[in-house]
Each structure stands twice: as C-alpha cells, then as structure tokens.
Scaffold this active site. Structure first.
Site, short mmCIF file in Angstrom:
data_model
loop_
_atom_site.label_atom_id
_atom_site.label_comp_id
_atom_site.label_asym_id
_atom_site.label_seq_id
_atom_site.Cartn_x
_atom_site.Cartn_y
_atom_site.Cartn_z
N ASP A 463 0.87 -1.17 0.00
CA ASP A 463 0.00 0.00 0.00
C ASP A 463 0.91 1.22 0.00
O ASP A 463 1.23 1.78 1.03
CB ASP A 463 -0.93 -0.01 1.22
CG ASP A 463 -1.92 1.16 1.21
OD1 ASP A 463 -1.91 1.95 0.23
OD2 ASP A 463 -2.68 1.29 2.17
N GLU A 471 -1.69 -2.45 -3.92
CA GLU A 471 -1.21 -2.60 -5.29
C GLU A 471 -0.47 -3.93 -5.43
O GLU A 471 0.10 -4.43 -4.46
CB GLU A 471 -0.22 -1.48 -5.65
CG GLU A 471 -0.69 -0.07 -5.37
CD GLU A 471 -0.34 0.42 -3.98
OE1 GLU A 471 -1.06 1.30 -3.45
OE2 GLU A 471 0.67 -0.09 -3.41
N ASP A 497 -0.28 -12.38 -15.95
CA ASP A 497 1.05 -12.04 -16.43
C ASP A 497 1.14 -10.91 -17.46
O ASP A 497 1.78 -9.90 -17.22
CB ASP A 497 1.71 -13.28 -17.02
CG ASP A 497 1.69 -14.45 -16.05
OD1 ASP A 497 1.28 -14.27 -14.90
OD2 ASP A 497 2.10 -15.56 -16.44
N GLU A 528 -3.62 1.01 -8.34
CA GLU A 528 -4.30 0.19 -7.34
C GLU A 528 -5.28 -0.72 -8.08
O GLU A 528 -6.16 -0.24 -8.79
CB GLU A 528 -5.01 1.10 -6.34
CG GLU A 528 -4.00 1.93 -5.56
CD GLU A 528 -4.57 3.19 -4.93
OE1 GLU A 528 -4.05 3.61 -3.88
OE2 GLU A 528 -5.55 3.75 -5.49
N GLU A 698 -6.01 -25.29 -19.89
CA GLU A 698 -5.64 -24.09 -19.15
C GLU A 698 -6.56 -22.93 -19.53
O GLU A 698 -7.04 -22.19 -18.68
CB GLU A 698 -4.18 -23.74 -19.43
CG GLU A 698 -3.64 -22.59 -18.63
CD GLU A 698 -2.15 -22.38 -18.86
OE1 GLU A 698 -1.59 -21.49 -18.20
OE2 GLU A 698 -1.53 -23.10 -19.67
#
Length: 726
Positions: A463, A471, A497, A528, A698
C-alpha cells in the site's frame, strides 16, 4: 439447476461396483453388463482419453498423451491405443518426474507375454481388445481363444502402483502357460540425461537406477532415485543392454472354468529412506492385493459419489473428469515439498513439479468437494513457506506466501522456486470453503493466525500511499534488480502475467515502498488494482467468518468494519460511471484507468460483493453483451471491444475458467441467476472437448472454443467442480 442427489448416488454406486469387479469368465455377460451401463448413461469409462504410446523419452513441452496417477505418486501411466498391437499387454510408460520435469522411462516397461507349449499367444489375434480407463484404474481385456487376459493398474500408495493380471479359462479346459514380462528403456537422446538411467536385474524383478544429474531446466536427480518392479511369485530376470526379460520360475496353471492371478508392484522413489519406508508397504500389497483393490475402489466410489452429488446426469462425466484431472496432478510430499499438493498440470513441463499459491487456493476449493483432507494438505503446502520475521533474507516480508515452491529450492539448485512476488489473496476463501466440507475446527484454529499475517502483509508491503487500497508489486529480491524485472514480478503477482494493464507502454511503472525508517520493503505498481482490492474485501469477510466461528467476535467485527470501508473505496475510486465498469485506479490521479480497455478483473467486484446494486447492473450489461464479454466461450480476459483484445494471447483474451467462475458466481450473487445458468451452459458446451473425452485446458479461445496452452489444468478442473455448488 440441481437434481435430488439420492437416486443419483444409488445408481452411481451400482455402476462403479459393476465397473470395478474383476473380469467374469463369460465375455457375453460382461458385454451385456457394459451395454446396460452405457444405456443408462451413467458409466464413467474413458471420461478422458488416456490412450497413447510415447516415441521418445522427452515429452513435448505440452504432452499429447494424457496419463493417470493417483495417491500423489510421482510416476504415471497411459493405455495403448486399439490397433497399436506392438504395445498390447503393457501400460504405456511410466512417465516419471525427475524431481521437477516429466520423462518417459519406456514405451511400456512391463509388457506381459503368455506362451503355451512353447508358442507365444498373440494378443493381437484376439481381435479388438478393450483398453479403458475407469475411475481409479486402467484396464485391458483380451479374449484369446478360450482364455481371457485382464490387466488392471491402480496406485496403492504415494510411491507404488499395484498391477494385477487375471487369466480366465472360458472353455472349460485347464491350461498350462509360461508367463514372462519384457521391457526396454527409452533413453534420453542427449547427455548427461542419456546416461542417467541404468537397468538392473533383482531377485524379485527388475530395477532402474538413476545417476546424479543437475540440469536445472531439464532434468534433476540426486543419484538416489529408483524405479523398481517387484513380483509376488518367484521369478528370474535377465538383462541385455537396455532390455530385460522376467519370467515366472514355474509354469502357471489355469483351472477349467477358473482363474489364476499374477501380482506385481511398480515403485518410484527418490531416496533410500523412501525405499525403506515403502518396503513393508510393497510386501503387504503382494501378500494381500485384494485388500488394496477393495480399499482403492471404495475410495474412488466415494470420490465420484461426492463429486457428482446433485449434478445433472449430462454433466456427471465432466465432474468425474475433473476429479481424475486433479488426482493425476496430485503430488505427495517430496524434496522441499513438505505436504501433499496439486501441481497445475503433469502434462506441461513447467507445471509438473511445483505448487503455485493462487492455483492452490482455487484447487483446494474444488478438491474439498471430494477429498477435504487433501484440500487441507495442499493449503498447508504453501503455508509451510510463509515468510516470518525470523527470515534471514527477507524479514520485511513477514506474512507473505511465496509465488511458487518446487521440489528444489534455490539452495538445492532449483530454478523454478519463486519468492520475487506473491499471488492474489484467496487463501482465506480456500480455508473457509474447505472447512465447509471438512467441519474440522482444528484446521480453522491452525490457519487463522497465518491467514491474518498474510492479509496484513498486503497493507505493510503493498500500500504505497497508505490509503487503504493495495497494489500488486515485487519483493526485495536479487532477481528484482531493475524496473523491468520488478514490473514483470508485479504482473506475475497478479496472476494475469501479460494483461494490457501491466504494459509499460500504457503507463505501468514501479514505485519503492519504504518503512518509516527508510528501509526498502518492496515495490508497488503505480496503480491500485480492482481485483486485488476486491479479493482483499472477500478475504476480510472470510477472516471474519473464521474468527466468529472460533469465538473471537471482536476480531470478526473489526474485519467486517474494514471490509465495509474498503468496499466504499473500491466503489468510489475504481468504478467508471460513464463506461459502467470497474478498472484499476492510478495512484497519482485516483481515477479509473479506462484507456487500457476493459478486462475481466472488472467483474471481480461482483464475486466479492463489492459492487453496489447499480454498479452490479452496469457490469452485468457488459458481461452479457456479445460485443464485450459474451463471446462464444464466455468470458474473455480482455473485452472484445478492447483495442488490446487477442483471443489466443494468454491473458489478453483467452477464457480462463477461474475468471469465468468468478463472473458466473458474481452474476448469480447479484440476482442474475438465469444469465448465470445460460452462460455456464454455453461455456461447457462451447469449450472444445469439455463435455467429450478431451482434456480440461488451461484456457480457451473465446471466439472458436479451441483449446489453448496446458492440457489437464488443475484450477480449471477444480472450479468446474465448484461451479456445481452455485
């Protein structure tokens, strides 16, 4: 959506009893029984295609052959294909895990051969054999001109497969047979792996030893591993280079209208200590194999009954396939892994030998549906490595859960272990959902302080401006030695990712986090994240539930108060009224970052109960819009309307079943039950192979339903199971 469970469970028990009894003397009786099961539509044979024979020791990065393992074993098998007559009589493999990576030991290491009066009985002459995978076992059946040969392979422990051969006379004539087993190594093509396996005869069968090889990215052995075949009866073994032959010391007699059985075990161990511990297990299996068969079949009947409880008939095979996928990916404690857990996929090289944090949380939710004790173990497997203030290398990260742990940590030469970042905080959800099935109050007591420490870490280390909104970021770690590497770790910490919101060219950058004394604690993104803070709201609610169940009303009230405060911040700072959707917010601007396009993370506030009713209605409109998230397979990770949408590029468009699950549960929670049912059905029907015998993937192409990336993916399987509870 749900059906009354009682009748389904009764039918299931009957079917599994039929499927797991040994082959009968009459082929006609078996065929009629199998036909009856098929006609009822509740047979669980071949829910996943497990047929195939390897051609090389090194599998492709994503293996084309689906395998079967159980009990947390580190080796696995497949079935030959009908028509591949050279492979008849053996189970493909095993596929063994060289600490972190999968390799094929053989095309079929133990292939049985029957002879009569000196002439080999050709298994191919029987016509079309029955080569099938059933819940908890692989089976082969050959009808051989008055004889029936049935082979069954089950796992009886975390290190040992139990194999039985049943030979039945079907013509009323006693037979005398010679029985042998043959096999040959599939040797790796390049050194030093090529020289690692070595074949040895033993007084009870045959063994393969492994030399020490420390190839960080391909092959890891300590020189103590062994694969060993042990027969119940007296045998003689000879070796010739990479090939061997084991034969029974005496001929085998099959009585008229009777049966003879042969039993052997196939064991893969890493250390001498494991072999000593497994020796009495093997002896007991060879002495009383029927007991192990009954126990294994009962365990699997329980798995299947619990997984299919209340599930509509047309989806029960998918439920069983989910269980089989998760169980095959189950790895028992070994090396640095102190508890049993579930890897993302045995079929993908980089996912075979380790446990990821947020995979574990999601997997535990699904696994708890059929095996709560295994769900508990895998949660513990990650908390085993929770950072404490006593850590010599990162005391500032006290409370953090590492991203991933493997068989080898860095001190042992492991390259896959990762403490550069953590993963999204879903652990309290996993613990509570597991408790809902286990009712184990001791587990809640054990986990609560650890969960609280993990939760607090986010605010201490993630934070940046201390405004109560966290974050994603990176740890102080040698690998995070520049901004690019820190940004990569932060994207990994999100689990998404390469999502557009983490693109440096779109403004993503890193900030230093320091304590009051100026000590560097880690790094945060300059945004954030809406999913992270929504997860943290849910985390607070689950912590409150646990605290209340443990009798700590003050802590529960505190957590609920904090959850309300954080909910208000997310609603105020991360919702864009003009676009009707949630976004990450810039730290400096305090405004939603709309220019990066809509991502599925904007639906997490519905799952977490963060959105107001009006906000939930607006998000719902986007989720059901074909121009946004209502694609052929819903819900893509990036909206179809986004300039960054790519249906085949990892987190830039493909459908991940965890995000689809969160979206579906969120829709239902906000009252859109009919839409939740419609889109859940669309997902199951449109994702390629999901309702057939294809592997659970996946992710999937949202426009075509085509399978993408890793096969036999654990969190996909787990959340397909969990979806049946909603």
């Amino acid at each position: 959506m749900m059906k009354a469970p009682g009748g389904a469970a009764l039918a299931l028990g009957s079917v599994l009893a039929l499927l797991t009894v040994p082959a009968q003397a009459s082929a006609q009786i078996s065929a009629q029984a199998a036909g009856a099961a098929s006609a009822r539509g509740d047979s669980y044979a071949d829910v996943l295609d497990l047929h195939g024979v390897p051609v090389a020791a090194k599998p492709a990065t994503v293996s084309e052959i689906n395998v079967f393992a159980d009990q947390g074993a580190w080796h696995a098998y497949a079935l030959p294909k009908v028509g591949d007559t050279a492979a008849y009589g053996g189970f493909s493999g095993p596929l063994y895990i060289a600490q972190e990576y999968p390799w094929w030991l053989s095309k079929a290491f133990s292939k049985i051969r029957l002879s009569e009066n000196g002439r080999v009985i050709d298994l191919a002459a029987a016509g079309k054999p029955v080569l099938t995978a059933l819940p908890g076992l692989l089976r082969q059946t050959y009808d051989l001109n008055g004889l029936r040969l049935t082979l069954e392979l089950r796992f009886a422990s975390s290190r040992t497969a139990l194999v039985r051969a049943y030979i039945d006379d079907t013509r009323g004539r006693a037979r005398t047979l010679q029985v042998a087993w043959t096999g040959e190594l599939l040797r790796p093509q390049t050194e030093p792996m090529k020289s690692a396996p070595s074949l040895h005869a033993t007084d009870k069968g045959v063994a393969v030893g492994f030399a020490k090889v420390r190839e960080t990215w391909d092959y890891l052995t300590d020189g103590t591993e062994r694969f060993e075949v042990t027969h119940a009866g007296p045998v003689r073994t000879t070796t010739n280079g990479d090939a061997y032959e084991t034969s029974t010391a005496r001929p085998v007699t099959v009585p008229a209208h009777g049966r003879t059985s042969l039993t052997w075990t196939e064991t893969y161990t890493f250390t001498e200590a494991e072999r000593r511990a497994e020796a009495p297990v093997i002896a007991g299996l060879l002495r009383s194999p029927d007991r192990a068969v009954r126990a294994g079949d009962a365990r699997w009947r329980g798995y299947v009954a619990r997984a299919t409880h209340g599930v509509p008939a047309e989806r029960r095979r998918l439920a069983v396939k989910s269980v089989e996928t998760l169980v095959t990916n189950w790895r028992s404690a070994a090396g640095m892994l102190k508890h049993d857990g579930i890897t993302p996929s045995i079929s993908y090289k980089w996912f075979t030998g380790g446990f990821w944090a947020w995979d574990t949380w999601k997997q535990a939710v699904g696994v708890s549906r059929f095996d709560p004790s295994l769900a508990q173990a895998q949660i513990r497997s990650m908390f085993d490595y929770q950072i404490t203030a006593a850590s010599p290398s990162r005391p500032q990260d006290a409370g953090m859960i590492p991203d991933v742990v493997f068989y080898n940590d860095p001190a042992r030469g492991g390259g896959n272990w990762n403490e550069r970042n953590s993963k999204p905080p879903l652990a309290a959800w996993a613990v509570w959902e597991t408790y809902q099935h286990s009712h184990d109050l001791r587990f809640l007591r054990e986990m609560y302080p650890k969960l609280a420490a993990y939760h607090a870490w986010w605010y201490t280390n993630r934070d940046h401006d201390h405004d109560g909104l966290a974050e994603y970021g990176a740890t102080v770690d040698p690998a995070n030695d520049n901004g690019d590497e820190q940004l990569l770790a932060a994207a990994w910490e999100s689990g998404m990712d390469n999502a557009p919101r983490f693109d440096a060219k779109l403004g993503a950058a890193m900030l230093e986090n320091r304590d009051r004394g100026g000590k560097l604690l880690g790094y945060s993104l300059n945004q954030e994240s809406v999913d992270l803070n929504s997860y943290l709201v849910a985390d607070k609610h689950y912590l409150a539930r646990i605290a209340r169940r443990l009798g700590d009303r003050a802590a529960a009230d505190r957590d609920e108060r904090q959850a309300r405060n954080l909910t208000g911040l997310v609603q105020a700072r991360m919702y864009d009224r003009a676009g009707g959707f949630f976004y990450d917010a810039g730290i400096d601007s305090g405004q939603p970052l709309t220019a990066r396009g809509r991502g599925i993370e904007g639906a997490i506030p519905l799952w977490a109960g963060v959105a107001s009713r009006a906000q939930g209605a607006a998000v719902h409109r986007k989720l059901v819009d074909p121009a946004e998230f209502a694609t052929k397979v819903p819900f893509p990770t990036v909206a179809k309307s986004s300039p960054y949408f790519d249906p085949a590029e990892y987190w830039r468009g493909p459908v991940w079943l965890d995000q689809a699950y969160f979206s579906l549960v969120g829709l239902r929670s906000y009252g859109y039950r009919a839409d939740a049912r419609t889109f859940a059905d669309r997902l199951r029907n449109s994702a390629s192979g999901l309702l057939g015998d294809g592997p659970i993937m996946e992710n999937y192409n949202p426009a075509t339903g085509a399978p993408l990336n890793s096969t036999n993916f654990s969190w996909s399987a787990a959340l397909l199971l969990s979806l049946e509870d909603h």
